[in-house]
Design a protein around this motif. Structure first.
Motif, PDB file in Angstrom:
ATOM      1  N   ARG A 666       0.808  -1.223   0.000  1.00  0.00           N
ATOM      2  CA  ARG A 666       0.000   0.000   0.000  1.00  0.00           C
ATOM      3  C   ARG A 666       0.839   1.271   0.000  1.00  0.00           C
ATOM      4  N   THR A 667       2.130   1.144   0.256  1.00  0.00           N
ATOM      5  CA  THR A 667       3.035   2.295   0.200  1.00  0.00           C
ATOM      6  C   THR A 667       4.349   1.837  -0.416  1.00  0.00           C
ATOM      7  N   ARG A 668       5.185   2.806  -0.784  1.00  0.00           N
ATOM      8  CA  ARG A 668       6.503   2.465  -1.320  1.00  0.00           C
ATOM      9  C   ARG A 668       7.318   1.693  -0.279  1.00  0.00           C
ATOM     10  N   GLN A 669       7.221   2.105   0.971  1.00  0.00           N
ATOM     11  CA  GLN A 669       7.966   1.419   2.030  1.00  0.00           C
ATOM     12  C   GLN A 669       7.512  -0.036   2.144  1.00  0.00           C
ATOM     13  N   ALA A 671       6.351  -1.819  -0.320  1.00  0.00           N
ATOM     14  CA  ALA A 671       6.869  -2.523  -1.499  1.00  0.00           C
ATOM     15  C   ALA A 671       8.331  -2.918  -1.287  1.00  0.00           C
ATOM     16  N   TYR A 672       9.132  -1.963  -0.774  1.00  0.00           N
ATOM     17  CA  TYR A 672      10.547  -2.271  -0.537  1.00  0.00           C
ATOM     18  C   TYR A 672      10.700  -3.364   0.520  1.00  0.00           C
ATOM     19  N   ALA A 673       9.896  -3.288   1.574  1.00  0.00           N
ATOM     20  CA  ALA A 673       9.975  -4.278   2.648  1.00  0.00           C
ATOM     21  C   ALA A 673       9.563  -5.662   2.142  1.00  0.00           C
ATOM     22  N   LEU A 674       8.552  -5.684   1.291  1.00  0.00           N
ATOM     23  CA  LEU A 674       8.063  -6.951   0.743  1.00  0.00           C
ATOM     24  C   LEU A 674       9.136  -7.602  -0.125  1.00  0.00           C
ATOM     25  N   ALA A 675       9.800  -6.788  -0.948  1.00  0.00           N
ATOM     26  CA  ALA A 675      10.876  -7.317  -1.793  1.00  0.00           C
ATOM     27  C   ALA A 675      12.018  -7.862  -0.949  1.00  0.00           C
ATOM     28  N   GLU A 676      12.365  -7.155   0.109  1.00  0.00           N
ATOM     29  CA  GLU A 676      13.460  -7.592   0.972  1.00  0.00           C
ATOM     30  C   GLU A 676      13.097  -8.854   1.740  1.00  0.00           C
ATOM     31  N   ALA A 677      11.849  -8.947   2.179  1.00  0.00           N
ATOM     32  CA  ALA A 677      11.439 -10.090   2.988  1.00  0.00           C
ATOM     33  C   ALA A 677      11.250 -11.348   2.141  1.00  0.00           C
ATOM     34  N   GLY A 678      10.717 -11.181   0.927  1.00  0.00           N
ATOM     35  CA  GLY A 678      10.331 -12.356   0.149  1.00  0.00           C
ATOM     36  C   GLY A 678      11.245 -12.735  -0.988  1.00  0.00           C
ATOM     37  N   TYR A 698       1.171   0.855  -9.416  1.00  0.00           N
ATOM     38  CA  TYR A 698       2.606   0.893  -9.692  1.00  0.00           C
ATOM     39  C   TYR A 698       3.431   0.208  -8.600  1.00  0.00           C
ATOM     40  N   LEU A 699       2.848   0.015  -7.414  1.00  0.00           N
ATOM     41  CA  LEU A 699       3.606  -0.579  -6.313  1.00  0.00           C
ATOM     42  C   LEU A 699       3.899  -2.065  -6.555  1.00  0.00           C
ATOM     43  N   VAL A 700       3.055  -2.721  -7.335  1.00  0.00           N
ATOM     44  CA  VAL A 700       3.285  -4.149  -7.615  1.00  0.00           C
ATOM     45  C   VAL A 700       4.535  -4.338  -8.475  1.00  0.00           C
ATOM     46  N   PRO A 701       4.659  -3.669  -9.628  1.00  0.00           N
ATOM     47  CA  PRO A 701       5.919  -3.812 -10.369  1.00  0.00           C
ATOM     48  C   PRO A 701       7.123  -3.243  -9.616  1.00  0.00           C
ATOM     49  N   LEU A 702       6.890  -2.300  -8.714  1.00  0.00           N
ATOM     50  CA  LEU A 702       7.994  -1.763  -7.917  1.00  0.00           C
ATOM     51  C   LEU A 702       8.620  -2.863  -7.051  1.00  0.00           C
ATOM     52  N   VAL A 703       7.792  -3.765  -6.535  1.00  0.00           N
ATOM     53  CA  VAL A 703       8.321  -4.882  -5.746  1.00  0.00           C
ATOM     54  C   VAL A 703       9.256  -5.725  -6.600  1.00  0.00           C
ATOM     55  N   ALA A 704       8.791  -6.120  -7.798  1.00  0.00           N
ATOM     56  CA  ALA A 704       9.605  -6.958  -8.684  1.00  0.00           C
ATOM     57  C   ALA A 704      10.864  -6.227  -9.131  1.00  0.00           C
ATOM     58  N   ALA A 705      10.744  -4.935  -9.419  1.00  0.00           N
ATOM     59  CA  ALA A 705      11.921  -4.158  -9.837  1.00  0.00           C
ATOM     60  C   ALA A 705      12.961  -4.099  -8.730  1.00  0.00           C
TER      61      ALA A 705
END
Length: 851
Positions: A666-669, A671-678, A698-705
């Protein structure tokens, strides 16, 4: 309704020819000779340094072809609706864009004919075209349009003034090559008796037929698909020679005998050693001499599989017995003394395959046999193949053998192999495309697809299941283990003094795997492996010592290798995880598994343990992961739930509720946390482009990026047509985290809204130029005006942003970009500077922090 396969034929030549001509550069006089052959990719006008059209113009040409074809159909006869017409147009554009990647010359294309040339274009763009999911009618419509375009493309080639000149030049080159081949042949061929010459012709035919097909062992495939023609199946791989103090050098594997007369080639199980032997044998026996490999001209191949010529209680064969030792069907017609005459003339190519497939106590006698043969018959070519650990380094140094190692397959090798496999097997091209998509998107498949054996296994399993690989990794690994541990040696007729049952091999290997995992090790000492196996042997009623069991597993399982003397590891880490997880469940080591859930290297082990566990055990694991309260625990539980064969509804609901609090972010933070955790784990849990429509899409592709892996790139490619500007901006700004050229081809080149692309130096500008330039470029960091004017495509540039600590003073150089309308400089600009901006360019002056 009109037949879609006939519709393209209604296009008049006067309508198609002008469109086709736009795809190619203007004609040039003379033979257009260059230092390298002139390829079709060098003729297209949307690629290279000087462009007449851009990739987007290719789409316009395709659109016009489709529009005119539909218009020619007349009212009420349209084969596709408006939506599918757009998809056909895009697919046709991708196919025509493949002209920019063809390596054949124009006269070679003409020789193919329109049908085969159209198939070539289609196969080059198969992955992209398959993404449009066309109906059968749309497929037929596309094929007819592509065939019609191919007719005109080939006709265009024949009308170029350079075509006849280049064709004559090629014929002259062919004649010179033939003269050279004849010279080599005359030098290499002594005067022969009619009997010798007749037998050599008969033997050459036998080699071509006997070794002209490639067999994939241990695969449950449809009848007729296990063997395919070698000339279409062979894949050129690299061989590496690593010499102390000199570094590593690479050469195409089929060229190793061009550089060294004597070669010991190492390669892991299934890496293509036997296939290379077959290819060299067939090529040497080819009496047309069109292969261009001068070192093989006029030579006679002898294929000597060690498992067939080494028999208990018998000596290794003398040259006169080579053919009978391998069961050659024409051996009875061999003239007396023929092999000796061939070898004394230095005309032999001796291909000794599978040194690892004989018992260790026979290898010293094999070494003496090789030494005596090479000294008695100098001047012949020798290639000996073995698995890496079968013999020590420099084993044949005293006899002058160079040691090389077959390299793993590259990404391009995998794609080539998969396409050829499906073509040779008569399988639908779309099935192969779907497999490539699966391999690119799934990290475990990516790790498996490193050699022809494993790629063949994936192809066969994928086809056997009508286009789908097993839904669970457990089944995939079980099939691979059955092939490697049980069926491959049986079907290859490898005679081993000891053959361990499949279940025993698995039990022994998983003890080594679980030890490595528990100790956080990637490899172990040989002595440690021997000790573990020695302790296990009595309980399994094995007669041999730990050393003997270890030696058998190392040579025959195909899963272990020694990367250095006294060290051992698993050939694929994914098999180590699979086997280790299997034993962890058997030993009830669930606490140890879950206590390491926060460690990335244990991720696959935990997932596979859930797959191996009984239903109640799997449920307790998932409950503990969710109950940990951590983001990683919840994500791991969600990913692992799909591995469980059976789950109570309450447990499944708890897992879903746990992950719902994290996905979508739901926020950029978040997204970054999700990418780091998973990491890659989260990719299968994220919603697709059709599921995200709001302002936070846009937050969904931000996770993958942020993850930045190859599977993440594949995930991002699904969003390239998303209509949201923020989504496209994320895609355009994320390429520094990935392979530059791949990301450009797969994602940026397809962004319809043309968002600003961020470049950080000359290499980025070069890469961007390779796709035809870009209209909106944001330069970050110091830059040179020369690089900008040289590398940015002038006709493309509309908006330019310069974000540098010290921008270059003066803007006279901007006159190089006639279409530029907007310039953004991230610094203060005074009035004197502004006056230097060319007319028609609007200069914005935001604060230095602007982006």
């Amino acid at each position: 309704m009109v037949d879609p396969s006939a519709l393209g034929a209604r296009l008049a030549s006067s309508a198609v020819a002008p469109l086709v001509k736009k795809l190619f550069v203007k004609d040039q006089p003379g033979a257009a000779l260059v230092t390298k052959p002139v390829r079709i990719s060098g003729l297209v006008s949307f690629k290279g340094e000087k462009r007449d059209v851009t990739p987007k113009d290719v789409e316009k040409i395709a659109d016009e072809l489709v529009r005119r074809a539909l218009k020619a159909a007349g009212p009420g006869e349209l084969p596709v609706d408006a939506t599918e017409a757009v998809a056909v147009r895009s697919a046709l554009a991708h196919a025509l864009s493949a002209l920019g990647t063809l390596t054949i010359e124009d006269y070679e294309a003409v020789a193919l004919g329109p049908d085969e040339f159209a198939r070539t274009l289609r196969s080059q763009s198969a992955v992209a075209v398959a993404t449009f999911a066309l109906s059968r009618d749309a497929e037929l419509f596309l094929d007819r349009l592509l065939h019609t375009a191919s007719l005109h493309i080939l006709n265009f080639f024949t009308q170029r003034s350079t075509y006849i000149a280049r064709q004559q030049t090629h014929q002259s080159q062919q004649l010179a090559q033939l003269v050279k081949a004849v010279d080599v042949l005359l030098e290499r061929l002594p005067s022969q008796s009619a009997e010798d010459a007749a037998f050599e012709a008969q033997y050459a035919s036998y080699i071509a037929s006997h070794h002209g097909t490639l067999t994939i062992y241990g695969l449950d495939v449809y009848a007729g698909t296990s063997e395919w023609p070698l000339d279409t199946a062979y894949l050129s791989l690299e061989a590496t020679r690593d010499r102390p103090g000199e570094g590593a050098t690479q050469v195409a594997a089929e060229q190793v005998l061009a550089q060294h007369d004597h070669v010991l080639l190492r390669g892991v199980a299934g890496s293509g050693k036997t296939t290379l032997v077959q290819w060299l044998a067939v090529t040497a026996a080819d009496r047309t001499y069109e292969h261009g490999l001068t070192h093989l001209i006029g030579r006679v191949p002898f294929v000597l599989p060690m498992r067939r010529i080494v028999r208990p209680g018998s000596e290794l064969p003398i040259p006169a017995d080579f053919l009978s030792a391998v069961g050659c069907l024409v051996a009875g017609g061999q003239p007396p003394g023929w092999v000796d005459r061939v070898l004394r003339a230095g005309r032999g190519v001796l291909l000794v395959d599978g040194l690892d497939e004989i018992s260790e106590d026979r290898r010293e006698s094999a070494k003496r046999w090789l030494r005596d043969l090479t000294r008695t018959f100098p001047g012949n070519l020798w290639l000996i193949t073995t698995r890496p650990s079968a013999v020590p380094d420099r084993w044949l140094d005293t006899t002058g053998f160079a040691e090389l190692t077959l390299s793993p397959m590259t990404r391009d090798d995998v794609e080539t192999f998969v396409r050829r496999w499906h073509r040779a097997a008569g399988a639908d091209e779309v099935i192969g495309t779907a497999l490539l998509e699966a391999v690119r998107g799934a990290s475990e498949l990516n790790r498996l697809a490193t050699n022809p054996l494993m790629c063949g296994m994936l192809c066969a399993l994928h086809r056997e299941r009508r286009g789908f690989l097993p839904q669970d990794r457990k089944s995939l690994y079980e099939a691979a283990l059955t092939m490697l541990l049980e069926r491959r040696d049986v079907e290859r007729d490898v005679r081993a003094t000891t053959r361990l049952p499949f279940a025993t091999q698995v039990q022994l290997l998983q003890k080594l795997a679980w030890w490595l995992i528990r100790n956080s090790r990637a490899e172990m000492d040989r002595s440690e492996a021997v000790h573990i196996l020695g302790e296990a042997a009595p309980a399994m009623n094995l007669d041999g010592s730990g050393e003997e069991v270890y030696g058998w597993l190392l040579l025959r399982s195909g899963l272990l290798r020694e990367p250095a003397d006294g060290r051992v590891h698993f050939l694929h880490r994914t098999f180590q995880d699979y086997l280790g997880a299997r034993l962890a469940v058997q030993e009830l080591d669930f606490d140890l598994l879950l206590n390491n859930a926060d460690r990335t290297e244990w991720e696959d082990v935990i997932l596979l343990a859930v797959a191996h566990a009984r239903p109640r055990e799997a449920e307790r694991m998932l409950q503990r992961l969710v109950g940990s309260g951590t983001a990683r625990g919840k994500l791991l539980a969600a990913a692992a739930a799909s591995y469980a064969a059976e789950l109570a509804p309450a447990v499944r609901q708890g897992v879903e509720e746990g992950v719902r609090s994290l996905i979508p972010p739901r926020t950029r933070q978040d997204a970054y946390a999700l990418a780091e955790a998973g990491g890659d784990l989260v990719l299968s849990l994220l919603p697709g482009p059709e599921e995200v429509r709001d302002e936070l899409a846009y937050l969904v592709p931000l996770v993958a990026a942020t993850i930045g892996s190859t599977p993440a790139l594949h995930f991002l490619s699904r969003f390239r047509d998303h209509h949201d500007p923020q989504v496209q901006l994320v895609l355009a700004s994320s390429w520094p985290a990935f392979d530059r050229h791949l990301y450009l081809r797969e994602i940026i080149a397809h962004l319809s809204l043309s968002p600003p692309v961020f470049v950080h130096g000359r290499e980025d500008l070069l890469a961007l130029r390779s796709i035809g330039g870009w209209p909106d470029i944001h330069v970050v960091g110091a830059y040179r005006v020369e690089d900008l004017t040289e590398l940015i495509v002038p006709e493309q540039l509309l908006c330019l942003s310069l974000d540098a600590p010290h921008p270059v003073e003066g803007f006279a150089w901007l006159s190089a970009f006639p279409r530029l309308t907007d310039l953004l400089v991230a610094t203060a600009v005074d009035a004197d500077t502004a006056r230097q901006v060319p007319s028609g360019v609007r200069l914005n002056s935001p604060p230095a922090t602007a982006t």
